[in-house]
Structure formats: C-alpha cells, structure tokens
Design an enzyme around this catalytic site. Structure first.
Site, PDB file in Angstrom:
ATOM      1  N   ARG B  58     -20.536 -52.544 -26.141  1.00 11.40           N
ATOM      2  CA  ARG B  58     -20.893 -51.594 -25.093  1.00 11.40           C
ATOM      3  C   ARG B  58     -22.160 -50.808 -25.403  1.00 11.40           C
ATOM      4  O   ARG B  58     -22.998 -50.628 -24.514  1.00 11.40           O
ATOM      5  CB  ARG B  58     -19.734 -50.671 -24.751  1.00 11.40           C
ATOM      6  CG  ARG B  58     -19.276 -49.758 -25.863  1.00 11.40           C
ATOM      7  CD  ARG B  58     -18.119 -48.925 -25.398  1.00 11.40           C
ATOM      8  NE  ARG B  58     -17.029 -49.780 -24.950  1.00 11.40           N
ATOM      9  CZ  ARG B  58     -16.223 -49.510 -23.925  1.00 11.40           C
ATOM     10  NH1 ARG B  58     -16.382 -48.409 -23.237  1.00 11.40           N
ATOM     11  NH2 ARG B  58     -15.267 -50.327 -23.605  1.00 11.40           N
ATOM     12  N   THR B  59     -22.346 -50.378 -26.609  1.00  9.67           N
ATOM     13  CA  THR B  59     -23.547 -49.600 -26.909  1.00  9.67           C
ATOM     14  C   THR B  59     -24.800 -50.481 -26.804  1.00  9.67           C
ATOM     15  O   THR B  59     -25.815 -50.084 -26.242  1.00  9.67           O
ATOM     16  CB  THR B  59     -23.441 -48.965 -28.306  1.00  9.67           C
ATOM     17  OG1 THR B  59     -22.257 -48.186 -28.365  1.00  9.67           O
ATOM     18  CG2 THR B  59     -24.627 -48.085 -28.605  1.00  9.67           C
ATOM     19  N   LYS B  86     -29.199 -63.583 -44.185  1.00 15.80           N
ATOM     20  CA  LYS B  86     -29.668 -64.355 -45.349  1.00 15.80           C
ATOM     21  C   LYS B  86     -29.991 -63.437 -46.523  1.00 15.80           C
ATOM     22  O   LYS B  86     -30.580 -63.867 -47.506  1.00 15.80           O
ATOM     23  CB  LYS B  86     -30.909 -65.163 -44.975  1.00 15.80           C
ATOM     24  CG  LYS B  86     -30.632 -66.232 -43.927  1.00 15.80           C
ATOM     25  CD  LYS B  86     -31.932 -66.896 -43.500  1.00 15.80           C
ATOM     26  CE  LYS B  86     -31.731 -67.733 -42.248  1.00 15.80           C
ATOM     27  NZ  LYS B  86     -32.989 -67.930 -41.513  1.00 15.80           N
ATOM     28  N   ARG B 108     -28.109 -49.921 -34.958  1.00 13.92           N
ATOM     29  CA  ARG B 108     -26.685 -49.711 -35.259  1.00 13.92           C
ATOM     30  C   ARG B 108     -26.491 -50.303 -36.645  1.00 13.92           C
ATOM     31  O   ARG B 108     -26.873 -51.456 -36.888  1.00 13.92           O
ATOM     32  CB  ARG B 108     -25.829 -50.440 -34.230  1.00 13.92           C
ATOM     33  CG  ARG B 108     -24.382 -50.751 -34.666  1.00 13.92           C
ATOM     34  CD  ARG B 108     -23.484 -49.547 -34.781  1.00 13.92           C
ATOM     35  NE  ARG B 108     -23.325 -48.793 -33.563  1.00 13.92           N
ATOM     36  CZ  ARG B 108     -22.339 -48.986 -32.678  1.00 13.92           C
ATOM     37  NH1 ARG B 108     -21.441 -49.926 -32.872  1.00 13.92           N
ATOM     38  NH2 ARG B 108     -22.272 -48.237 -31.604  1.00 13.92           N
ATOM     39  N   HIS B 136     -23.449 -40.686 -34.128  1.00 11.94           N
ATOM     40  CA  HIS B 136     -23.677 -41.564 -32.986  1.00 11.94           C
ATOM     41  C   HIS B 136     -24.203 -40.644 -31.881  1.00 11.94           C
ATOM     42  O   HIS B 136     -23.497 -40.321 -30.929  1.00 11.94           O
ATOM     43  CB  HIS B 136     -22.354 -42.223 -32.588  1.00 11.94           C
ATOM     44  CG  HIS B 136     -22.494 -43.339 -31.608  1.00 11.94           C
ATOM     45  ND1 HIS B 136     -23.692 -43.704 -31.032  1.00 11.94           N
ATOM     46  CD2 HIS B 136     -21.566 -44.194 -31.082  1.00 11.94           C
ATOM     47  CE1 HIS B 136     -23.492 -44.728 -30.209  1.00 11.94           C
ATOM     48  NE2 HIS B 136     -22.210 -45.035 -30.231  1.00 11.94           N
TER      49      HIS B 136
END
Lengths: 425, 309
Positions: B58-59, B86, B108, B136
């Site tokens: 959602r974000t 990697k 994020r 947040h």
C-alpha cells in the site's frame, strides 16, 4: 649504551607511590638511580609534562590472523605506541581463533618485530564456540597470560565452572565477556529512552549483569581468578564491589568510551558509536567513575576494535560492533575525568599497575631496576582528533574531529625511544 | 523551497508550520481526485525512485500513484531481484541512483535510521516511507490529515494507540505528530509491547483497553505482527484479541462520534473485529485516500514543483 635523562617532569609511579617533580634516568634497558658514566646522555626536557610507566592495555583486537585489512600486530602495536602504551593484550577472536599454540606462535613472531610487547589472551574454548576447553596448559607454556572467549560469553555455566577451575591450575585468570546472548539478541544499543525513540532494539543492562553475577558466584565456588572485561553498567560495579568485599579474586576493567559517551550519541545513527557492550546512560557513567575512585574498577582498557571502513559504512543494524581507541584513550580520559574532578594522575594506576596486577605482569612501574617502559604525556596540549593520521589501519573512532586536551609526547620501550615528539619511529 | 529541510525523514524534524503547510497543500491536491483526468503537470520530466527494500504494497502503490498524478516518472526498485539482493551496500545503491540524476528517492528500509543515512549520501530529497521501527512520517501526516478533515482540530482530543508500540514505526511517528498538535495520547498494550521509558515522551500508558475505552475520541489500532507470539512476547493471538482487540462489544461502549483508525493492512479478528472495520465509525478507507493527497503534497513541496493549477 642508551642514556636518557628525563628532566624535570612530574613523575607518577603508583606502584611505588611516587608522585613528584624529579628527573628519571634510563640506562640501557633499565631505569637507574644514577648513570654508570655520563657519556652520551641525551636529555629529554620534561618540564610541565607527566612521566608515567608505559601504559598497559588489557584488551585490544589486533585482527591477526584473519582480518589483516583492518589491523595487524604491527599496525595495531604502532597505534598502541602512539597512544602511550608499551604493553597490550590481544584478544583471541581472530580467524582462526587463538585457540592453539601455532596461532599463539604466529602472533609471538609478529610481536618480536613490534615496537612494544604483545601478550596473548587465548580462547577459553576451541574456536570460541563455548563447547570444549582449549589445551590451556600448552597455551600457557607458549606464553599466554589469560583466557577469554571475548566477543562471546561462555553461555554454559558448567563449562564456565570447569574453565575457571582448569585455568586456576595454571594461575591464569579467565577474562569474562559478560553478556547473556539471549537477553541481548538482536540488540543494537543500550535499552532505554534513546533505543525507544530511535526504534533500535535495546540491549538491557541486565544482559551484562546476569553474567557478571553468575560468574562472580562461580568465582566463589571455584576460588578461581576472574577478570570482567569492559563493564558498562552501574549494576556491574555494584556486583563486583560486593564480590571484592567477599574476598573473591575478581577484577574488572572499563573503557574510555564507556566513561565518556552515553547512548544519546546514537541519535544520528552514526555507526562509529555502535559498540558492544553498548554506550549506557549518564547514571552508569557516574557509577563507573565512583567505581574507579573506590577501587572496584582495577583497570581501564581500550577494547580497541578496528573495522574496515566499508563495514562501518552501512545501515546501523548491519554495521559491526566496535570502535578503535588506542590513539585517543589518554586525551579522552583527561577530558571526561575532568567532569568528575579527576586528573590524569588519578587514572594512571588504572593504566599501569592496575592492569599489570590483573595478569601478574612485572611492568607498570618506574622503580629503579625495572624495565624502562616510560610514557611522557603533555596533559595540557590541545589536540583535534584526526583519524587520517592514525597509525591504526582503521578509522572507526567516534571522536573524529573532537577538540580534546592531552597528547603523548615521548614513549620508551625497554630503554629505546619509540615515540619522539608525538611521532612513532 | 517551502519546507526548510531537503528531506522528509521524521515527524520529529518538522515544525507545526511545516505540518500545516503539508496538510493544506494536500487539501488542494485532493480536489484533483474528483476530476476526470486525475493528473497535474507539476512534476513533468522529474524522476522519482521508489526504493523499497522491505515488502510493501500500500505505501509503495500510494507513492507511485502520488508521483504519477503529479506527472513524474516513477521507477520502483525492490529488495528482491535488485543489486541489493546480490549484496550491494546501501552506499553503492545510493551512488548508483545519484549517478542517474533522479530527482527524489522514496525509501522503505527494514533498518532504523536508513532513510537518514541515505539522505546524507545523496543530494536529491529523500522521503522516509518507513525505516525499521523508527518512523513512518507520511503515515502520521496522512493520519493527521484524515483526523482534521473528518473530526476537526486535534488540540485536546484523546487518542488511544493500541497494540505493538515497541515494534511500530507508525506509533513513533504518530506520537510525535499528536504531541506537536497537542492531542492527548494514551498507549495501550501488554507490557511486553510497550518500550522502555516511552512515557518520557509525555504520553500515558495503560495495560487495559477496557479502562480507556470510554474516555477516548479516537482509537488507533496497530497491526499485530504474528511473529510476536513466536518471540514469546504474547502467549497467543487469541489472548491478545480477547484483551486488546476492538470487538463489537467494546465498540458499543465508545462515546458518540469516536472514530476508529488503522494503518493497514488489518488482521481482521485479531486487533479489529470485521464489524468494526466495516462500520461507518471507521476511517480506514479515508486514510488510504488521504495517503495519496498527502504524498503528492510532500513530493511537490520537496521537489519544488510548479504552482498547482
């Protein structure tokens, strides 16, 4: 033969209780009362300077073998010399671990090429896995001064009991990394207000204290010598004070960074402040200073822990624990001790005779006839910490750019001058 | 630049004026949503990277829609399948992004402090879309926006934040935002999920939802991560639900006008009963709508776009 007249310095030798302005004479490798002849005497002007026994650090990580990119015996001992140390004890959390005579001999070989003495602390358990004892008898014959699984505790209480008893056979102390791994699991910093607001998993003071308590109880049971490494909490000081009052053979050390910095320093998420045990609170620092004053804390050790730059340039939860400390220890201590009404002179015992006694070392004194390990400190010099000029291969210092007071002017090791006017030879 | 700082990293960094500016700007953008063509040319020719190193739907989607409604080009980079998987360091990822001349990065990350770390590494604005347990901030701003729109002024309002405070970046940002707007905050949850010394932020703490239920204006429920049970912070989800879930029976005890909020995704039947979630007192859908408007405002204010039409 070398002859040095260290002239007019304030000579501080806690081992003999000496503390006055006088000359100190070095001839050959020894401290002497008078020169056998006056030929070729070099004079070191020490007016206004402090003359102490060469400093002793019970706790450094030289990263050899295994991580020679971060530090080596040669680079780490040069860093030590620059910081005023003439003897260091290296910890066994290398790769491979120092758990066999062959690895000890490898370090001893490097040590012979070093400017200062390296005393080896070998692992308590094979590979530091906490499962099976190392061959301590053979390791002692190879020159090992103590045993530790530093970086990891011995979680198994029965095995710790055995380790203490077995080491007692050789009159060697167990150097205890006191950390309950389950209580500390996943932790990044001290648990408290700052870990809460920063959203970082905390390491509670109790993670250290439960093992300090357990191991002082085991010391009582076994009658063995134990030395608790890098204590960081008020509670640890209280437990050790009690153990000493009970007459147990328990000693301990704290570090310059645990005396100088609190967990508030983590507010910028700067990975150079990430260290284990973590930086604690102001209340803990107050108690650590009391512990130094009352004699509960025997030694100050740097826990010099070099890490390659790229390892520390990472997210705080990824970066390794540890900070370097050899080249900043003295100025950091002078600055932080000032706030507690202490001078460098008051801390010299914790950097000389204190650590020497912990491992039964004949060093840390300026008495006539002893080895001429001498450090001369300008306790008033203004310095700005600049890691780019460090002798260490690593740069992970939290004190970068800090304005401090105190610098190492000259260092002698066994009569040989190894630091001249602040520069390592 | 209307916001003083380069980045949006935490609510702590914002002044009340900053917050008001963001919310007012969001309000003007929300008008766009009713148009047939939901797009303004404000950030045309600009590139935004959505760097999502922790799974999020959602974000990420909200930021993507926000960027696209401002006509920016939005590129999504996730942890899986990227150079990060990697073993590339965040520093190298940052330098790579910077070398491609992007105009903003939305990050994020699973580690607290990472948004700040990235912001120190690169010149373009960095927007924190959630860093570890830390903050947040866009969630808290969209929550404030939703509350102001649906209820009005926050000053003096009583807000209960219920659940896993310890591991919640949503809670940390929301507490900071509510403190700045002078709402009264009570944290509710079992002691294992209330972090040490959080009362020093000036919030009340209650271990009983029933005790606070009748005094609050807003109940803000946090998502309960199921792994808290395996970590032995809870004996069972059943007991959590029984003690801290907003059941229909508890809902009936709320004062008139009380609103229910949740940052999503919801665990129906654990922290919130389905009846409660779907009832008109719940603002959960409004929060999602607000999210796009608030994120448009933030992108616009930080990227210095042209005037809103």
């Amino acid at each position: 033969m070398n002859r040095y007249l260290i002239k007019g310095g304030k000579v501080i030798d806690p081992a003999s209780g000496r503390s006055k302005t006088e000359d100190l004479l070095i001839e050959g490798s020894l401290i002497v009362e008078r020169f056998s002849e006056n030929r070729g005497v070099k004079t070191i002007e020490a007016g206004g300077l402090i003359v102490t026994p060469g400093l002793i650090d019970l706790h450094v990580h030289l990263r050899e073998p295994g991580r020679e990119d971060a530090e080596t015996v040669i680079s780490g001992t040069r860093a030590a010399a620059a910081g005023g140390f003439t003897t260091v004890c290296c910890m066994p959390n290398t790769d491979p671990a120092i758990d066999s005579v062959s690895v000890v001999e490898q370090i001893n070989d490097q040590s012979k090429q070093s400017l200062i003495d390296v005393k080896v602390i070998a692992a308590i358990t094979k590979k530091r896995e906490g499962k099976a004892l190392t061959e301590m008898g053979e390791l002692v014959d190879a020159g090992v001064v103590a045993f530790s699984d530093d970086g990891a505790p011995v979680a198994d209480s029965q095995l710790m009991r055995s380790a203490m008893e077995y080491a007692k056979t050789f009159n060697r102390p167990i150097v205890d990394h006191a950390e309950d791994l389950l209580l500390a699991a996943g932790g990044i910093m001290n648990e408290g207000y700052y870990s809460t607001i920063l959203g970082l998993k905390g390491i509670p003071a109790a993670a250290e204290e439960v093992i300090v308590a357990r191991d002082t109880l085991l010391a009582k049971l076994t009658g063995a010598k134990i030395h608790i490494a890098h204590i960081s909490t008020a509670g640890s000081v209280d437990i050790i004070k009690r153990a000493k009052e009970d007459g147990l053979s328990v000693t301990c050390e704290t570090t310059p960074h645990h005396l100088a910095l609190t967990d508030e320093s983590l507010c910028d998420y700067n990975t150079d402040y990430k260290v284990n045990p973590p930086l604690r609170s102001m209340g803990d620092i107050d108690r650590l200073f009391e512990g130094l004053k009352e004699g509960t804390i025997d030694a100050i050790a740097t826990d010099h822990a070099p890490h390659a730059r790229h390892e520390k340039e990472a997210e705080i939860e990824v970066a390794p624990f540890g900070m370097i400390g050899l080249e900043t220890a003295v100025p950091v201590l002078i600055n932080t001790a000032k706030k507690y009404g202490l001078k460098l002179e008051d801390l010299i015992p914790k950097l000389t005779v204190g650590p020497a006694r912990v491992i039964g070392l004949e060093a840390g004194t300026l008495e006539v006839g002893s080895n001429a390990d001498v450090t001369i400190i300008d306790a008033k010099a203004k310095v700005k910490v600049d890691s780019s000029i460090f002798e260490s291969k690593s740069r992970n210092t939290p004190f970068e750019g800090k304005d401090l007071t105190g610098s190492i002017k000259h260092v002698f090791k066994g009569g040989k001058q190894i630091v001249i006017d602040g520069s390592v030879i | 630049m209307p916001l003083r700082s380069k980045d949006l990293l935490s609510i702590e960094d914002l002044t009340l004026e900053n917050i008001d500016l963001i919310l007012e700007t969001a309000s003007s953008f929300e008008e766009v949503f009713d148009r047939e063509i939901k797009k303004v040319p404000t950030l045309r020719g600009r590139t935004i990277i959505n760097l999502f190193l922790e799974p999020s739907t959602r974000t990420r989607t909200s930021f993507e829609i926000a960027g696209k409604r401002l006509s920016a080009d939005v590129v999504n980079v996730s942890g899986q399948g990227s150079a990060v998987a990697k073993g590339e360091s965040l520093k190298d990822t940052a330098q790579t992004i910077e070398a491609m001349s992007v105009d903003a990065v939305v990050i994020r990350h699973w580690s607290s402090g990472s948004a700040k770390y990235l912001a120190e590494l690169i010149k373009p604005p960095v927007i924190n879309a959630g860093d570890g347990w830390h903050e947040h901030p866009t969630q808290a701003l969209l929550d404030l926006y939703t509350i102001k729109k649906e209820i009005g002024k926050l000053t003096g309002k009583r807000v209960a934040i219920v659940g896993d405070i310890a591991h919640s970046r949503v809670a940390r940002s929301l507490i900071a935002a509510l403190n700045k707007t002078k709402a009264k905050v009570t944290l509710v949850g079992p002691a294992t999920l209330i972090p040490m010394d959080i009362d020093k932020l000036g919030v009340d703490i209650s271990y009983s939802l029933d005790d606070v239920l009748e005094d609050v204006d807003i109940v803000y429920l946090l998502r309960l991560q199921k792994e808290r049970q395996s970590e032995n912070l809870l004996p069972s989800l059943r007991e959590y639900s029984r003690l801290f879930g907003l059941s229909k029976a508890r809902w009936q005890r709320l004062k008139n006008g009380v609103r229910i909020m949740h940052p999503g995704p919801m665990n129906r039947g654990i922290e919130i009963d389905s009846f409660v979630a779907d009832n008109e007192k719940a603002l959960i859908r409004e929060q999602v709508t607000s999210g796009v408007a608030v994120r448009m405002a933030i992108l616009y204010l930080l990227m210095g776009g042209a005037q809103v039409e």
